[in-house]
Design a protein around this motif. Structure first.
Motif, PDB file in Angstrom:
ATOM      1  N   ALA A 129     -29.290  46.724  23.220  1.00  0.00           N
ATOM      2  CA  ALA A 129     -28.951  48.047  23.435  1.00  0.00           C
ATOM      3  C   ALA A 129     -29.180  49.015  22.015  1.00  0.00           C
ATOM      4  N   ARG A 130     -30.187  49.625  22.094  1.00  0.00           N
ATOM      5  CA  ARG A 130     -30.778  50.402  20.909  1.00  0.00           C
ATOM      6  C   ARG A 130     -30.116  51.900  21.280  1.00  0.00           C
ATOM      7  N   GLU A 131     -29.369  52.621  20.448  1.00  0.00           N
ATOM      8  CA  GLU A 131     -28.911  53.887  20.779  1.00  0.00           C
ATOM      9  C   GLU A 131     -29.934  55.129  20.519  1.00  0.00           C
ATOM     10  N   GLY A 132     -30.084  55.877  21.193  1.00  0.00           N
ATOM     11  CA  GLY A 132     -30.886  56.777  21.429  1.00  0.00           C
ATOM     12  C   GLY A 132     -30.106  58.088  20.895  1.00  0.00           C
ATOM     13  N   LEU A 133     -30.494  59.378  21.778  1.00  0.00           N
ATOM     14  CA  LEU A 133     -30.078  60.576  21.255  1.00  0.00           C
ATOM     15  C   LEU A 133     -28.636  60.633  21.763  1.00  0.00           C
ATOM     16  N   ARG A 134     -27.947  61.297  20.929  1.00  0.00           N
ATOM     17  CA  ARG A 134     -26.336  61.760  21.495  1.00  0.00           C
ATOM     18  C   ARG A 134     -26.589  63.247  21.680  1.00  0.00           C
ATOM     19  N   HIS A 135     -26.126  63.788  22.857  1.00  0.00           N
ATOM     20  CA  HIS A 135     -26.283  65.313  23.303  1.00  0.00           C
ATOM     21  C   HIS A 135     -24.990  65.888  23.351  1.00  0.00           C
ATOM     22  N   ARG A 136     -24.775  67.134  22.945  1.00  0.00           N
ATOM     23  CA  ARG A 136     -23.703  67.777  23.372  1.00  0.00           C
ATOM     24  C   ARG A 136     -23.716  68.783  24.685  1.00  0.00           C
ATOM     25  N   LEU A 137     -23.005  68.980  25.533  1.00  0.00           N
ATOM     26  CA  LEU A 137     -23.118  69.671  26.698  1.00  0.00           C
ATOM     27  C   LEU A 137     -22.231  71.045  26.344  1.00  0.00           C
ATOM     28  N   TYR A 138     -22.822  71.972  26.379  1.00  0.00           N
ATOM     29  CA  TYR A 138     -22.307  73.526  26.429  1.00  0.00           C
ATOM     30  C   TYR A 138     -22.292  74.345  27.712  1.00  0.00           C
ATOM     31  N   LEU A 139     -21.094  75.019  27.765  1.00  0.00           N
ATOM     32  CA  LEU A 139     -21.275  75.711  28.815  1.00  0.00           C
ATOM     33  C   LEU A 139     -21.048  77.114  28.560  1.00  0.00           C
ATOM     34  N   LEU A 140     -21.855  78.333  28.939  1.00  0.00           N
ATOM     35  CA  LEU A 140     -22.023  79.685  28.546  1.00  0.00           C
ATOM     36  C   LEU A 140     -20.493  80.454  28.835  1.00  0.00           C
ATOM     37  N   GLY A 141     -20.053  80.896  27.918  1.00  0.00           N
ATOM     38  CA  GLY A 141     -18.781  81.767  28.130  1.00  0.00           C
ATOM     39  C   GLY A 141     -19.359  83.395  28.515  1.00  0.00           C
ATOM     40  N   GLU A 142     -19.084  84.170  27.381  1.00  0.00           N
ATOM     41  CA  GLU A 142     -19.991  85.501  27.386  1.00  0.00           C
ATOM     42  C   GLU A 142     -21.042  85.695  26.750  1.00  0.00           C
ATOM     43  N   LEU A 143     -22.215  85.784  27.256  1.00  0.00           N
ATOM     44  CA  LEU A 143     -23.371  85.975  26.480  1.00  0.00           C
ATOM     45  C   LEU A 143     -23.589  87.126  25.683  1.00  0.00           C
ATOM     46  N   THR A 144     -23.843  86.832  24.504  1.00  0.00           N
ATOM     47  CA  THR A 144     -23.821  87.683  23.158  1.00  0.00           C
ATOM     48  C   THR A 144     -25.402  87.606  22.572  1.00  0.00           C
ATOM     49  N   ASN A 145     -26.028  88.711  23.131  1.00  0.00           N
ATOM     50  CA  ASN A 145     -27.307  88.717  22.512  1.00  0.00           C
ATOM     51  C   ASN A 145     -27.314  88.792  21.286  1.00  0.00           C
ATOM     52  N   PRO A 146     -28.385  88.241  20.566  1.00  0.00           N
ATOM     53  CA  PRO A 146     -28.733  88.288  19.063  1.00  0.00           C
ATOM     54  C   PRO A 146     -28.831  89.890  18.346  1.00  0.00           C
ATOM     55  N   GLU A 147     -27.998  90.164  17.576  1.00  0.00           N
ATOM     56  CA  GLU A 147     -28.213  91.450  16.872  1.00  0.00           C
ATOM     57  C   GLU A 147     -28.235  91.167  15.161  1.00  0.00           C
ATOM     58  N   PRO A 148     -29.270  91.738  14.800  1.00  0.00           N
ATOM     59  CA  PRO A 148     -30.353  92.389  15.218  1.00  0.00           C
ATOM     60  C   PRO A 148     -31.462  91.158  15.755  1.00  0.00           C
ATOM     61  N   GLY A 149     -32.139  91.654  16.997  1.00  0.00           N
ATOM     62  CA  GLY A 149     -32.948  90.841  17.527  1.00  0.00           C
ATOM     63  C   GLY A 149     -34.281  90.830  16.683  1.00  0.00           C
ATOM     64  N   PRO A 150     -35.030  89.690  16.920  1.00  0.00           N
ATOM     65  CA  PRO A 150     -36.140  89.701  16.390  1.00  0.00           C
ATOM     66  C   PRO A 150     -37.380  90.768  16.915  1.00  0.00           C
ATOM     67  N   PRO A 151     -38.504  90.854  16.218  1.00  0.00           N
ATOM     68  CA  PRO A 151     -39.554  91.898  17.111  1.00  0.00           C
ATOM     69  C   PRO A 151     -40.052  90.943  18.065  1.00  0.00           C
ATOM     70  N   GLY A 152     -40.799  91.622  18.928  1.00  0.00           N
ATOM     71  CA  GLY A 152     -41.308  91.137  20.233  1.00  0.00           C
ATOM     72  C   GLY A 152     -40.633  91.403  21.525  1.00  0.00           C
ATOM     73  N   SER A 153     -41.181  90.486  22.654  1.00  0.00           N
ATOM     74  CA  SER A 153     -40.638  91.011  23.836  1.00  0.00           C
ATOM     75  C   SER A 153     -40.755  89.614  24.671  1.00  0.00           C
ATOM     76  N   ALA A 154     -40.019  89.345  25.698  1.00  0.00           N
ATOM     77  CA  ALA A 154     -39.996  88.336  26.777  1.00  0.00           C
ATOM     78  C   ALA A 154     -40.972  88.690  28.216  1.00  0.00           C
ATOM     79  N   ARG A 155     -41.459  87.299  28.438  1.00  0.00           N
ATOM     80  CA  ARG A 155     -41.989  87.463  29.747  1.00  0.00           C
ATOM     81  C   ARG A 155     -42.108  86.187  30.475  1.00  0.00           C
ATOM     82  N   VAL A 156     -42.285  86.192  31.522  1.00  0.00           N
ATOM     83  CA  VAL A 156     -42.401  84.831  32.255  1.00  0.00           C
ATOM     84  C   VAL A 156     -43.691  84.284  32.171  1.00  0.00           C
ATOM     85  N   ALA A 157     -43.826  82.904  31.821  1.00  0.00           N
ATOM     86  CA  ALA A 157     -44.769  82.190  31.812  1.00  0.00           C
ATOM     87  C   ALA A 157     -45.537  81.971  32.933  1.00  0.00           C
TER      88      ALA A 157
END
Length: 291
Positions: A129-157
């Motif tokens: 057995a060769r160990e690969g990645l170890r992952h941590r599972l996270y669950l979102l509580g209350e979403l906190t948007n980054p402040e200040p946000g970076p320049p730019g905007s989002a769109r669906v690919a």
């Protein structure tokens, strides 16, 4: 048809797996997010969505018939495991997998479960057995948007972004050490349901964040999240992830989760700033033939 000889029941029939194990899996939708998301793709794209060999599935039944564990594998990827109830389930799983005669490239499961199955498999087969990645599972509580946000905007690919997305998917998979078997198949599947968000600056994409379909149990998982190395450290990934989380809520998610590489302190800190809280760790082991 399922093999009823052991406590582990095995089948290559997704409908039979759904009938037996789906209630068990969606009772803990975040912890079982991978075992819920892979079948959702198989239902949409067919049994060869992840490779050229048929998937296999299994569930563990207690003495009273209650399902308390599950696995699935889409060759050539490692076996995906839920949490397991007892040590006997580990050994009987190895027995069932050996009896199938099919190769086992590795296991991916909750850390203690993956370690136990890897030890038992190697003890029985002589594999290494060769160990690969170890992952941590996270669950979102209350979403906190980054402040200040970076320049730019989002769109669906869209399909117009296909070439860029293929490059980014391959780069991401190579960087985390998990090569993608068919990048085009993976990207096209995401594009079909609007599952990739791009962050743009001056009309040029600088980061992406993906989401799964809405899964059984009303959960959605974030990923992959990727920013090319020359563009990192500017807040683009955080901004793209926050938008992807809001998209997940808009599509009906009650629980939003993601996995991080435990070896990457930057990403672990970033997601916690957005409101994600750790739930547990998963480990991956790859099996190699005896030396």
């Amino acid at each position: 048809m399922p093999d009823w000889r052991m406590a582990w029941q095995t089948t290559d029939d997704l409908a039979a797996f759904d009938a037996a194990a789906l209630d068990f899996l969606r009772a803990r939708p975040t912890e079982n997010t991978i075992l819920l998301s892979v079948p959702s793709v198989l239902r949409e794209r067919g049994p060869m969505a992840f490779g050229d060999d048929r998937p296999r599935f299994g569930w563990y039944q207690d003495a009273d018939g209650t399902v308390s564990g599950a696995f699935l594998q889409t060759p050539p990827h490692p076996l995906l495991l839920s949490d397991l109830p007892e040590r006997a389930a580990t050994q009987s799983l190895v027995d069932a997998l050996r009896a199938s005669g099919r190769p086992l490239p590795g296991v991916n499961g909750p850390q203690s479960v993956a370690e136990a199955v890897a030890r038992a498999w190697c003890a029985e087969t002589g594999a290494v057995a060769r160990e690969g990645l170890r992952h941590r599972l996270y669950l979102l509580g209350e979403l906190t948007n980054p402040e200040p946000g970076p320049p730019g905007s989002a769109r669906v690919a869209t399909t117009a972004d296909l070439d860029l997305l293929l490059t980014w998917f391959v780069d991401f998979s190579e960087e985390v050490g998990e090569p993608v078997i068919n990048a085009q198949r993976a990207v096209v599947d995401r594009l079909d349901y609007g599952g990739l968000t791009l962050w743009e600056v001056d009309g040029a994409p600088v980061s992406m964040a993906g989401i799964t379909r809405l899964l059984e149990g009303d959960g959605i998982r974030i990923g992959p999240v990727y920013t090319p190395k020359p563009l990192r450290g500017r807040g683009y990934a955080a901004a793209a992830t926050a938008v992807a989380c809001q998209t997940a809520y808009d599509r009906g998610a009650r629980e939003i989760s993601l996995f991080t590489d435990l070896a990457n302190p930057t990403s672990n800190a970033l997601y916690q700033r957005l409101g994600f809280r750790p739930l547990g760790d998963r480990a991956v082991f790859h099996f190699e033939p005896p030396h």
